[in-house]
Design a protein around this motif. Structure first.
Motif, PDB file in Angstrom:
ATOM      1  N   ARG A 294       1.002  -1.168   0.050  1.00 48.32           N
ATOM      2  CA  ARG A 294       0.180   0.039  -0.148  1.00 48.32           C
ATOM      3  C   ARG A 294       0.607   1.225  -0.232  1.00 48.32           C
ATOM      4  O   ARG A 294       1.540   1.416   1.113  1.00 48.32           O
ATOM      5  N   PRO A 295       0.918   2.190  -0.968  1.00 46.68           N
ATOM      6  CA  PRO A 295       1.875   3.166  -1.059  1.00 46.68           C
ATOM      7  C   PRO A 295       1.798   4.183  -0.305  1.00 46.68           C
ATOM      8  O   PRO A 295       2.871   4.294   0.349  1.00 46.68           O
ATOM      9  N   SER A 296       0.592   4.524   0.414  1.00 47.63           N
ATOM     10  CA  SER A 296       0.522   5.544   1.499  1.00 47.63           C
ATOM     11  C   SER A 296       1.326   5.153   2.599  1.00 47.63           C
ATOM     12  O   SER A 296       2.080   5.957   3.189  1.00 47.63           O
ATOM     13  N   PHE A 297       1.151   3.936   3.082  1.00 51.25           N
ATOM     14  CA  PHE A 297       1.903   3.471   4.120  1.00 51.25           C
ATOM     15  C   PHE A 297       3.313   3.624   3.928  1.00 51.25           C
ATOM     16  O   PHE A 297       4.303   3.970   4.979  1.00 51.25           O
ATOM     17  N   TYR A 298       4.134   3.110   2.735  1.00 50.18           N
ATOM     18  CA  TYR A 298       5.412   3.342   2.638  1.00 50.18           C
ATOM     19  C   TYR A 298       5.842   4.961   2.603  1.00 50.18           C
ATOM     20  O   TYR A 298       6.871   5.400   3.052  1.00 50.18           O
ATOM     21  N   ASN A 299       4.953   5.804   1.675  1.00 48.94           N
ATOM     22  CA  ASN A 299       5.196   6.944   1.538  1.00 48.94           C
ATOM     23  C   ASN A 299       5.395   7.757   3.121  1.00 48.94           C
ATOM     24  O   ASN A 299       6.160   8.542   2.991  1.00 48.94           O
ATOM     25  N   LEU A 300       4.462   7.211   4.168  1.00 48.42           N
ATOM     26  CA  LEU A 300       4.381   7.925   5.229  1.00 48.42           C
ATOM     27  C   LEU A 300       5.911   7.861   5.958  1.00 48.42           C
ATOM     28  O   LEU A 300       5.948   8.652   7.015  1.00 48.42           O
ATOM     29  N   GLN A 301       6.629   6.747   5.615  1.00 52.76           N
ATOM     30  CA  GLN A 301       7.670   6.379   6.613  1.00 52.76           C
ATOM     31  C   GLN A 301       8.716   7.663   6.603  1.00 52.76           C
ATOM     32  O   GLN A 301       9.224   7.767   7.788  1.00 52.76           O
ATOM     33  N   ILE A 302       8.612   8.281   5.804  1.00 57.88           N
ATOM     34  CA  ILE A 302       9.757   9.515   5.848  1.00 57.88           C
ATOM     35  C   ILE A 302       9.529  10.558   6.580  1.00 57.88           C
ATOM     36  O   ILE A 302       9.997  11.678   6.956  1.00 57.88           O
ATOM     37  N   LEU A 303       8.113  10.562   7.080  1.00 58.14           N
ATOM     38  CA  LEU A 303       7.744  11.848   7.820  1.00 58.14           C
ATOM     39  C   LEU A 303       8.241  12.137   8.913  1.00 58.14           C
ATOM     40  O   LEU A 303       8.658  13.470   8.872  1.00 58.14           O
ATOM     41  N   PRO A 304       8.647  11.485   9.799  1.00 53.40           N
ATOM     42  CA  PRO A 304       9.257  11.774  11.064  1.00 53.40           C
ATOM     43  C   PRO A 304      10.764  12.577  10.801  1.00 53.40           C
ATOM     44  O   PRO A 304      11.077  13.731  11.267  1.00 53.40           O
ATOM     45  N   LYS A 305      11.444  12.023   9.617  1.00 51.80           N
ATOM     46  CA  LYS A 305      12.605  12.554   9.289  1.00 51.80           C
ATOM     47  C   LYS A 305      12.257  13.963   8.914  1.00 51.80           C
ATOM     48  O   LYS A 305      13.159  14.948   9.024  1.00 51.80           O
TER      49      LYS A 305
END
Lengths: 335, 366
Positions: free
Chosen positions: B329-340
């Motif tokens: 699910r692309p949103s799930f992967y795209n979200l991972q960069i958020l904290p950085k």
């Protein structure tokens, strides 16, 4: 008539007439607030492919605001347990009282003005600054993190924008030679100050929008970031007080812009047969419409950009305008 | 002596700008973010586990509810995976209908993003304009599938319904209209100084970082990498259409904005060609066995959804139900960069960065 009353003997009759006139103004302002909110919703609806209110009070929704206010008044008065209770109750009062106080000095026509004081302009700016204290108090007393952030933003914004606001009208004061609002209007008989002081007008207008906490400077409320900002914990009539203060200020500030830059009640050339009150209302409504138009068009500016813009752009421009005005005045005096 | 203190702020799951039930626990000093921790799972429904007890056709409605803003692509990725395993032939007309509905869905999805992103930035009007156009697309899709958001339109081997009379003409008429509106969007927003100040240089990352975090879609293309599965690994009949991969080279929110706006244009181009080439007659359902039983084995397919690469992995034991089903699910992967991206930013930028990633919580939480 009001001037006559003020200088007449202090009898009970005169007091009651004066009091009745003040109540009349209060009703005019409250009536304005009622219909300004409706107008804003209607104009926004028109610009945003919506209808706006169209159920309560006929197809124009004429009673919508009345219904809303009634609903707010009968709502439960909820105060959060962790809030600082006395301050929480006091804050809306601090915020909204100055909004009504500034109305005293606005000359709506050459007759209809309650306090014709020498430092009218200064009075307006000084008194309106008190509202921010109410906003900061509300944010602090709510004991809510979002409210606190909204309050801090409001304080920072007020400091950054009050100064350019004052600086920009100095040009007008220089040209008039008086801070009395009546004198300022009368000095515009040869041309409104928007023509003589265009830079001052632009700076003043931008600073005024920031003062009013309206889009694009609505950082203190910032719905999408801070949920509702400083009044996030308020409900019912206390919340209504904040909204009332906001819209009364919109009324007062538009009136002030009309007086200082748009010639107040003065008519356009050859149209002097139309009464001054109508002219005032027309100019005033143009300003209100501009404010609504802004709200529909712009995204919100960021807090740090707002500071930068206030201190690095508006303030130097306002000071440069004072310098230019001084030169202009000397130059006019020479010939 | 002034002493400052860090504040722990809970953003969401009920917050106007977290686009659903996303929760973010941030540590702030004043308005500056020191640390950010996303908390997800509030919308987890266990789609993948449920699917293990369902027949393949029964799984399709569940995919609608993953990325509910672009349900057509989700429908397709599942059907595509099963069809790949069973090596089915899809009728021409069905392929065209799939492309048209998917591209319409892509435009609708980008419109929602455009509107809500500007709402996040404090502009209220674009949202309503975007939803006017989206409503037209939804009406079109409603007409063909019977659903406004959860279409349940595609089937293994084709599509459920043929296009009603005059539907293709309506799509044809929509294309020039949408082009015109898109130009209006540019006038209203793209050149606005306040808007540019809000998005330029915000949430910036490099191409390498994007690849390390396995970003996809506009989040990847904004760094300048031209990777769009419709072109890079053509599936369905995408190789028949001429269109470009939209990229930007800034890698910030502004780049993502440009990519998405251009993608609407490219989708319109694809639509234009698709309705032009649309076969007059033909079946919309291929020859599919009554009971769908993919052979023993496994398959993974991936396609380009509006949010990025959506993948579907099926492990089959030759039964009516999958042994294991997994969606990338692309949103799930795209979200991972958020904290950085959030560290060192302020509150206003938090919203601008989160919004630019374009997440759909149904997809993040599965």
């Amino acid at each position: 008539m009001i001037e006559g009353l003020l200088t007449s003997e202090a009898t009970w009759l005169h007091f009651f007439i004066y009091f009745a006139l003040t109540v009349l103004l209060l009703f005019i302002v409250l009536g304005f607030v009622t219909y300004a909110i409706l107008a804003e919703r209607k104009v926004m609806g028109f610009m945003q492919l919506r209808h706006g209110p169209n159920q309560v009070g006929g197809r124009w929704g004429l009673l919508q605001t009345v219904a809303d206010v009634l609903k707010l008044l009968i709502k439960e008065d909820a105060i959060p347990r962790a809030a600082d209770k006395p301050l929480f109750i006091l804050a809306p009062l601090i915020a909204f009282t100055p909004a009504f106080m500034v109305l005293a000095i606005i000359p709506f026509t050459d007759r209809f003005q309650f306090a014709d004081i020498g430092v009218g302009l200064l009075y307006y700016i000084a008194v309106s600054g008190i509202t921010t204290v109410g906003v900061v108090t509300a944010g602090w007393a709510s004991n809510n993190k979002y409210a606190l952030m909204g309050a801090m933003r409001a304080a920072a914004q007020m400091i950054s924008y009050e100064i350019p606001l004052v600086m920009s009208v100095i040009g007008v004061i220089l040209l008039t030679g008086s801070m009395n609002l009546n004198d300022i209007v009368l000095a515009q008989e040869n041309g409104w100050y928007i023509l003589w002081q265009p830079i001052a007008f632009i700076v003043f207008f931008i600073a005024a929008v920031a003062e009013l906490n309206r889009v694009p400077f609505d950082l203190a409320e910032a719905e999408s970031e801070l949920v509702a900002g400083y009044f996030v914990e308020y409900t019912g009539f206390r919340w209504a007080f904040f909204m009332l203060a906001e819209y009364v200020y919109m009324f007062a500030m538009s009136a002030l812009i009309t007086v200082v830059f748009l010639g107040g009640w003065l008519p356009l050339p050859y149209l002097g047969f139309i009464p001054g009150a109508v002219w005032f209302a027309l100019k005033f409504m143009v300003v209100i419409f501009l404010l609504i138009w802004f709200r529909v068009t712009f995204p919100r500016i960021r807090a740090d950009q707002l500071m930068e813009f206030g201190w690095k752009v508006l303030l130097p421009v306002a000071i440069a305008n004072i310098f230019l005005t001084a030169l202009l005045k000397e130059w006019i005096n020479l010939f | 002596m002034i002493r400052t203190e860090e504040m722990l702020l809970n953003v969401g799951p009920q917050h106007p700008s977290t686009h659903g039930v996303f929760r973010l626990v941030i540590k702030i000093d004043g308005e500056m973010i020191i640390d950010a921790k996303p908390v997800i799972g509030y919308l987890h429904r266990g789609t993948e586990k449920i699917a293990e007890n369902l027949q393949y056709t029964q799984i399709i409605p569940y995919t609608d509810r993953l990325d509910y803003l672009a349900a057509m692509t989700n429908n397709y990725v599942l059907c595509h995976a099963v069809e790949t395993m069973m090596e089915l032939d899809i009728p021409e007309r069905a392929e065209y209908l799939r492309i048209i509905t998917m591209e319409l869905g892509r435009i609708a999805s980008h419109l929602v993003w455009w509107g809500t992103y500007l709402l996040d930035l404090g502009a209220t009007s674009p949202f309503l304009y975007a939803f006017r156009e989206r409503e037209m697309i939804i009406n079109l899709l409603n007409e063909i599938s019977g659903g406004r958001l959860t279409f349940n339109y595609m089937r293994v081997g084709g599509v459920k319904w043929d296009a009603p009379d005059g539907w293709i003409e309506k799509v044809k008429a929509f294309i020039p209209y949408m082009r015109e509106q898109l130009a209006g969007y540019g006038d209203l927003v793209t050149g606005n100084e306040i808007f540019l100040n809000r998005v330029k240089g915000i949430g910036q990352y490099t191409k390498e970082e994007a690849m390390d975090y396995s970003l996809s879609g506009a989040n990847l293309r904004c760094t300048g990498l031209a990777w769009d599965l419709r072109k890079s690994e053509p599936y369905s009949i995408y190789d028949r259409f001429s269109f470009e991969i939209c990229t930007a080279d800034t890698g910030d929110a502004w780049g993502r904005y440009q990519v998405r706006i251009q993608e609407i244009e490219q989708s319109l181009r694809i639509l234009e060609q698709a309705v032009e080439q649309f076969p007059e007659t033909g079946e919309v359902m291929g020859k599919v066995p009554k009971v769908i039983k993919p052979p023993k084995g496994e398959a993974f397919v991936r396609i380009e959804s509006p949010r990025g690469e959506i993948g579907c992995y099926i492990a089959s034991e030759g039964k009516k139900e999958p042994y294991r089903l997994k969606f990338r699910r692309p949103s799930f992967y795209n979200l991972q960069i958020l904290p950085k991206l959030l560290v060192g930013q302020n509150m206003a930028n938090l919203i601008a960065i989160l919004g630019a990633i374009d997440i759909v919580l149904g997809e993040v939480d599965g």
